[in-house]
Design a protein around this motif. Structure first.
Motif, PDB file in Angstrom:
ATOM      1  N   ILE A 293      11.767  47.167  40.500  1.00 29.46           N
ATOM      2  CA  ILE A 293      10.660  46.314  40.888  1.00 29.46           C
ATOM      3  C   ILE A 293      11.240  45.026  41.449  1.00 29.46           C
ATOM      4  O   ILE A 293      11.906  44.275  40.737  1.00 29.46           O
ATOM      5  CB  ILE A 293       9.752  46.006  39.672  1.00 29.46           C
ATOM      6  CG1 ILE A 293       9.174  47.320  39.111  1.00 29.46           C
ATOM      7  CG2 ILE A 293       8.631  45.058  40.073  1.00 29.46           C
ATOM      8  CD1 ILE A 293       8.453  47.151  37.793  1.00 29.46           C
ATOM      9  N   ASP A 294      11.003  44.821  42.750  1.00 29.74           N
ATOM     10  CA  ASP A 294      11.585  43.606  43.360  1.00 29.74           C
ATOM     11  C   ASP A 294      10.537  42.502  43.504  1.00 29.74           C
ATOM     12  O   ASP A 294      10.668  41.618  44.331  1.00 29.74           O
ATOM     13  CB  ASP A 294      12.225  43.941  44.712  1.00 29.74           C
ATOM     14  CG  ASP A 294      11.243  44.605  45.665  1.00 29.74           C
ATOM     15  OD1 ASP A 294      10.093  44.892  45.235  1.00 29.74           O
ATOM     16  OD2 ASP A 294      11.609  44.833  46.831  1.00 29.74           O
ATOM     17  N   LEU A 295       9.483  42.601  42.664  1.00 34.02           N
ATOM     18  CA  LEU A 295       8.435  41.578  42.718  1.00 34.02           C
ATOM     19  C   LEU A 295       8.562  40.647  41.510  1.00 34.02           C
ATOM     20  O   LEU A 295       9.058  41.060  40.459  1.00 34.02           O
ATOM     21  CB  LEU A 295       7.057  42.244  42.669  1.00 34.02           C
ATOM     22  CG  LEU A 295       6.738  43.250  43.760  1.00 34.02           C
ATOM     23  CD1 LEU A 295       5.405  43.920  43.476  1.00 34.02           C
ATOM     24  CD2 LEU A 295       6.722  42.580  45.125  1.00 34.02           C
ATOM     25  N   SER A 296       8.075  39.431  41.674  1.00 33.29           N
ATOM     26  CA  SER A 296       8.011  38.530  40.531  1.00 33.29           C
ATOM     27  C   SER A 296       6.929  39.050  39.589  1.00 33.29           C
ATOM     28  O   SER A 296       6.046  39.816  40.000  1.00 33.29           O
ATOM     29  CB  SER A 296       7.680  37.117  40.994  1.00 33.29           C
ATOM     30  OG  SER A 296       6.379  37.098  41.539  1.00 33.29           O
ATOM     31  N   GLU A 297       6.991  38.643  38.347  1.00 32.58           N
ATOM     32  CA  GLU A 297       6.038  39.172  37.378  1.00 32.58           C
ATOM     33  C   GLU A 297       4.599  38.798  37.744  1.00 32.58           C
ATOM     34  O   GLU A 297       3.670  39.591  37.595  1.00 32.58           O
ATOM     35  CB  GLU A 297       6.368  38.667  35.963  1.00 32.58           C
ATOM     36  CG  GLU A 297       5.534  39.366  34.909  1.00 32.58           C
ATOM     37  CD  GLU A 297       6.114  39.238  33.514  1.00 32.58           C
ATOM     38  OE1 GLU A 297       7.049  38.437  33.330  1.00 32.58           O
ATOM     39  OE2 GLU A 297       5.624  39.941  32.611  1.00 32.58           O
ATOM     40  N   ILE A 298       4.428  37.582  38.248  1.00 29.26           N
ATOM     41  CA  ILE A 298       3.086  37.132  38.631  1.00 29.26           C
ATOM     42  C   ILE A 298       2.501  38.031  39.714  1.00 29.26           C
ATOM     43  O   ILE A 298       1.359  38.501  39.618  1.00 29.26           O
ATOM     44  CB  ILE A 298       3.128  35.668  39.133  1.00 29.26           C
ATOM     45  CG1 ILE A 298       3.476  34.737  37.956  1.00 29.26           C
ATOM     46  CG2 ILE A 298       1.802  35.278  39.771  1.00 29.26           C
ATOM     47  CD1 ILE A 298       3.662  33.297  38.356  1.00 29.26           C
ATOM     48  N   VAL A 299       3.305  38.283  40.747  1.00 22.53           N
ATOM     49  CA  VAL A 299       2.812  39.108  41.860  1.00 22.53           C
ATOM     50  C   VAL A 299       2.608  40.553  41.412  1.00 22.53           C
ATOM     51  O   VAL A 299       1.624  41.196  41.788  1.00 22.53           O
ATOM     52  CB  VAL A 299       3.778  39.026  43.064  1.00 22.53           C
ATOM     53  CG1 VAL A 299       3.385  40.009  44.144  1.00 22.53           C
ATOM     54  CG2 VAL A 299       3.783  37.605  43.621  1.00 22.53           C
ATOM     55  N   PHE A 300       3.507  41.036  40.574  1.00 25.11           N
ATOM     56  CA  PHE A 300       3.372  42.399  40.079  1.00 25.11           C
ATOM     57  C   PHE A 300       2.051  42.565  39.320  1.00 25.11           C
ATOM     58  O   PHE A 300       1.315  43.528  39.526  1.00 25.11           O
ATOM     59  CB  PHE A 300       4.550  42.750  39.166  1.00 25.11           C
ATOM     60  CG  PHE A 300       4.482  44.137  38.591  1.00 25.11           C
ATOM     61  CD1 PHE A 300       4.788  45.243  39.370  1.00 25.11           C
ATOM     62  CD2 PHE A 300       4.079  44.344  37.266  1.00 25.11           C
ATOM     63  CE1 PHE A 300       4.723  46.529  38.847  1.00 25.11           C
ATOM     64  CE2 PHE A 300       3.999  45.626  36.735  1.00 25.11           C
ATOM     65  CZ  PHE A 300       4.326  46.718  37.527  1.00 25.11           C
ATOM     66  N   ASN A 301       1.758  41.602  38.454  1.00 23.82           N
ATOM     67  CA  ASN A 301       0.511  41.680  37.691  1.00 23.82           C
ATOM     68  C   ASN A 301      -0.721  41.537  38.579  1.00 23.82           C
ATOM     69  O   ASN A 301      -1.744  42.173  38.346  1.00 23.82           O
ATOM     70  CB  ASN A 301       0.499  40.620  36.588  1.00 23.82           C
ATOM     71  CG  ASN A 301       1.457  40.977  35.466  1.00 23.82           C
ATOM     72  OD1 ASN A 301       1.765  42.157  35.257  1.00 23.82           O
ATOM     73  ND2 ASN A 301       1.967  39.979  34.762  1.00 23.82           N
ATOM     74  N   GLU A 302      -0.570  40.704  39.589  1.00 29.76           N
ATOM     75  CA  GLU A 302      -1.691  40.538  40.520  1.00 29.76           C
ATOM     76  C   GLU A 302      -1.929  41.828  41.302  1.00 29.76           C
ATOM     77  O   GLU A 302      -3.065  42.238  41.534  1.00 29.76           O
ATOM     78  CB  GLU A 302      -1.399  39.372  41.471  1.00 29.76           C
ATOM     79  CG  GLU A 302      -2.655  38.854  42.158  1.00 29.76           C
ATOM     80  CD  GLU A 302      -2.355  37.772  43.184  1.00 29.76           C
ATOM     81  OE1 GLU A 302      -1.226  37.249  43.194  1.00 29.76           O
ATOM     82  OE2 GLU A 302      -3.249  37.485  43.990  1.00 29.76           O
ATOM     83  N   LEU A 303      -0.822  42.460  41.683  1.00 32.38           N
ATOM     84  CA  LEU A 303      -0.926  43.742  42.389  1.00 32.38           C
ATOM     85  C   LEU A 303      -1.705  44.753  41.546  1.00 32.38           C
ATOM     86  O   LEU A 303      -2.625  45.410  42.021  1.00 32.38           O
ATOM     87  CB  LEU A 303       0.477  44.274  42.704  1.00 32.38           C
ATOM     88  CG  LEU A 303       0.565  45.722  43.200  1.00 32.38           C
ATOM     89  CD1 LEU A 303      -0.135  45.880  44.545  1.00 32.38           C
ATOM     90  CD2 LEU A 303       2.030  46.162  43.326  1.00 32.38           C
ATOM     91  N   LYS A 304      -1.334  44.833  40.290  1.00 35.70           N
ATOM     92  CA  LYS A 304      -2.030  45.754  39.384  1.00 35.70           C
ATOM     93  C   LYS A 304      -3.516  45.437  39.320  1.00 35.70           C
ATOM     94  O   LYS A 304      -4.371  46.313  39.436  1.00 35.70           O
ATOM     95  CB  LYS A 304      -1.447  45.618  37.965  1.00 35.70           C
ATOM     96  CG  LYS A 304      -0.492  46.716  37.572  1.00 35.70           C
ATOM     97  CD  LYS A 304      -0.187  46.634  36.072  1.00 35.70           C
ATOM     98  CE  LYS A 304       0.848  47.697  35.705  1.00 35.70           C
ATOM     99  NZ  LYS A 304       1.251  47.628  34.300  1.00 35.70           N
TER     100      LYS A 304
END
Length: 498
Positions: free
Chosen positions: A414-425
């Motif tokens: 996962i090359d996303l920051s945690e914030i962006v990853f959670n937002e994606l979800k």
RNA sequence: GGUCUCUUGGCCGAGUGGCUAGGCAGUAGUCUGCAAAACUAUCUACGCCGGUUCGAAUCCGGCAGAGACCUCCA
């Protein structure tokens, strides 16, 4: 900043013939009225398209945080088979043919309507009023129009005086782009003597002939309300003299909605609706689906596959997804080929969604480019929906996100920051489930199936290690035949139920 | 007949005056015992004829075809 403030919606307003920035009368409250079905037969797929189009629109407003009052009526009286002169009420006719009470017909097809829409996962309206439940309101409205001198009585029936309405500043034709001179010149000569002063006048109240079963007392004798009136009366009652959005099928634009505007203006002195929205038709073999011509397909035939036009059955969610892939204002042609393509696309989307939800965030090397890309795509989802509810374009963006999700899975990184990853979800799930109303198809999975499949997967792996490919392929192929697809990867084998 | 709309690649379907829509199908590769799935790469477009423009599939006009409404329909 709330989502309502940060998202400016443009709506194609049929009344203006162009897209306009949507300005609600009193945000975050929003009133929307959609013309519902006449319940004299089963709803067909074309009817469903309109209701699903508006379901998505209402869902998006709710998603943004609007407090939506969604009114969708049931027409259970007053809708004539032919024209207002000598027509028979549709419900009455069906009741006569089926030897049932009119209200038995109404009940039967209302239940069918609710059941079908619930299979499509459409949200129920906030209020679902019926025409027969609002006779008094309709009579009151007729009285108001009579008082203004814009309707006249003829032989126990009341007609709206279109010519006078226009002479006194009305603008009959403003919605459909017609002018009444053309209508007068172009109208057919009616057989027999008409009660109407002019052919374009329409009935507010019709005198009931002795054999007419659906009848109510009124100041003008026994009769029944005209079709156009119910929506005006109920819209006014539940949403006010002026409300935000009125929707319906394109085929209701004229005369139904045109008459609603005239009735509202005549009665209340204001144009009843700020934004008129019309959903386009679903065609079958290039022709509009229509109850009267029999060019229809019933949802039930689609779900069961029992129809000569269909190669196989399709699930409600696949059909819903198929409709979402076209814009609500475009004509959509129905075909098995198109549905097959949608079915595969739908599964691809839902599998990515499920994979994403099972993916745990692990800190790794964060790529700013990847972060930005995902954030841009999320913003695009909103931007596309804000642009007159462009669902196909939004879905195209979701597929770009599918690609990103699958890539992270394939690369196990996962090359996303945690914030962006959670937002994606959050956004990916939100658009699919809440805005588009798509849910995983019903499976019979009760937990035991998981155990059985783990067992079979284990047996297959053993067979593979022993190079007994005949057995391993048999397990794989036979599971596939019943709709369970095994997916091998370096981490092991997973499965999907189709 | 009147009013209006549409015409996009093998199919379905978005969209914009100049920048890859997307899905399905196809082709090649990675992976695999072989597949499937996934990933990577990739081929097919803008009904016809004119005009405006540096540039139009996108704007304007004409033509052809299809559809909707004008009567009940979502």
């Amino acid at each position: 900043m709330s989502k309502i403030d940060s998202n400016t919606i443009t709506i194609y307003n049929s009344l203006k013939g162009e897209k306009e920035i949507f300005k609600p009368i009193s945000a975050p409250n929003l009133g929307i009225y959609v013309c519902g079905p006449t319940v004299y037969s089963n709803v067909h797929l074309g009817n469903c398209r309109t209701f699903l189009s508006f379901d998505n629109i209402v869902r998006y407003f709710k998603f943004l945080g609007y407090n939506v009052r969604y009114v969708r009526n049931i027409t259970d009286a007053g809708h004539l088979v032919d024209d207002a002169e000598q027509g028979e009420d549709k419900i009455s006719k069906k009741a006569r043919l089926e030897k049932l009470e009119p209200m038995e017909i109404v009940q039967k097809y209302t239940l069918d309507f609710h059941q079908v829409l619930s299979q499509f996962n459409a949200l129920p309206p906030s209020i679902e009023p019926t025409a027969t439940g609002h006779i008094q309101e309709q009579i009151t409205m007729i009285n108001a129009i009579l008082d203004k001198g814009l309707a006249y009585e003829a032989n126990g029936s009341i007609y709206f005086d279109v010519k006078k309405y226009n002479a006194e500043g009305g603008n009959y034709g403003e919605l459909s782009g017609r002018n009444i001179e053309d209508l007068m010149a172009g109208s057919r000569a009616l057989d027999g003597q008409s009660e109407k002063k002019n052919p374009q006048d329409f009935a507010l109240w019709k005198k009931a002939s002795p054999e007419h079963i659906m009848r109510w007392d009124s100041p003008w004798g026994v009769g029944f309300p005209g079709w156009h009136l119910e929506c005006s009366a109920m819209g006014t009652k539940y949403l006010g003299e002026q409300f935000d959005i009125h929707g319906g099928g394109m085929d209701l634009k004229f005369p139904h909605h045109e008459c609603e505007i005239a009735q509202g203006k005549a009665c209340n002195g204001v144009s009843p609706v700020n934004y008129w929205m019309h959903a386009n038709m679903l065609t079958l073999n290039g022709q509009k689906m229509s109850k009267s011509t029999g060019n229809t397909l019933l949802p039930e035939e689609l779900f069961s596959g029992k129809n000569d036009l269909l190669e196989k059955a399709y699930s409600p969610m696949v059909v819903r997804f198929f409709m979402l892939q076209a814009h609500y204002r475009s004509i959509l042609d129905f075909s098995s080929e198109a549905l097959n393509a949608s079915e595969k696309g739908f599964h691809k989307l839902m599998e990515a969604k499920s994979a994403l939800n099972n993916l745990m965030y692990k800190p790794g090397v964060v790529s700013e480019t990847a972060d930005k890309k995902v954030k841009d795509l999320i913003a695009d989802c909103y931007a596309n929906m804000n642009d007159d509810f462009n669902t196909p374009k939004t879905i195209a963006v979701l597929f770009e996100l599918v690609n990103k999700i699958n890539k992270m899975l394939a690369e196990k990184a996962i090359d996303l920051s945690e914030i962006v990853f959670n937002e994606l979800k959050e956004i990916f799930n939100g658009f699919i489930e809440d805005v588009f109303g798509l849910k995983p198809e019903i499976t019979t999975n009760n937990g035991k199936l998981d155990v059985v499949l783990e067992l079979l997967i284990g047996m297959r792996n053993n067979a593979k290690q022993n190079k007994d490919y005949a057995l391993s392929d048999q397990i794989r192929d036979e599971l596939n035949n019943i709709g369970i697809q095994l997916k091998d990867s370096k981490e092991g084998t997973t499965y999907t139920i189709k």
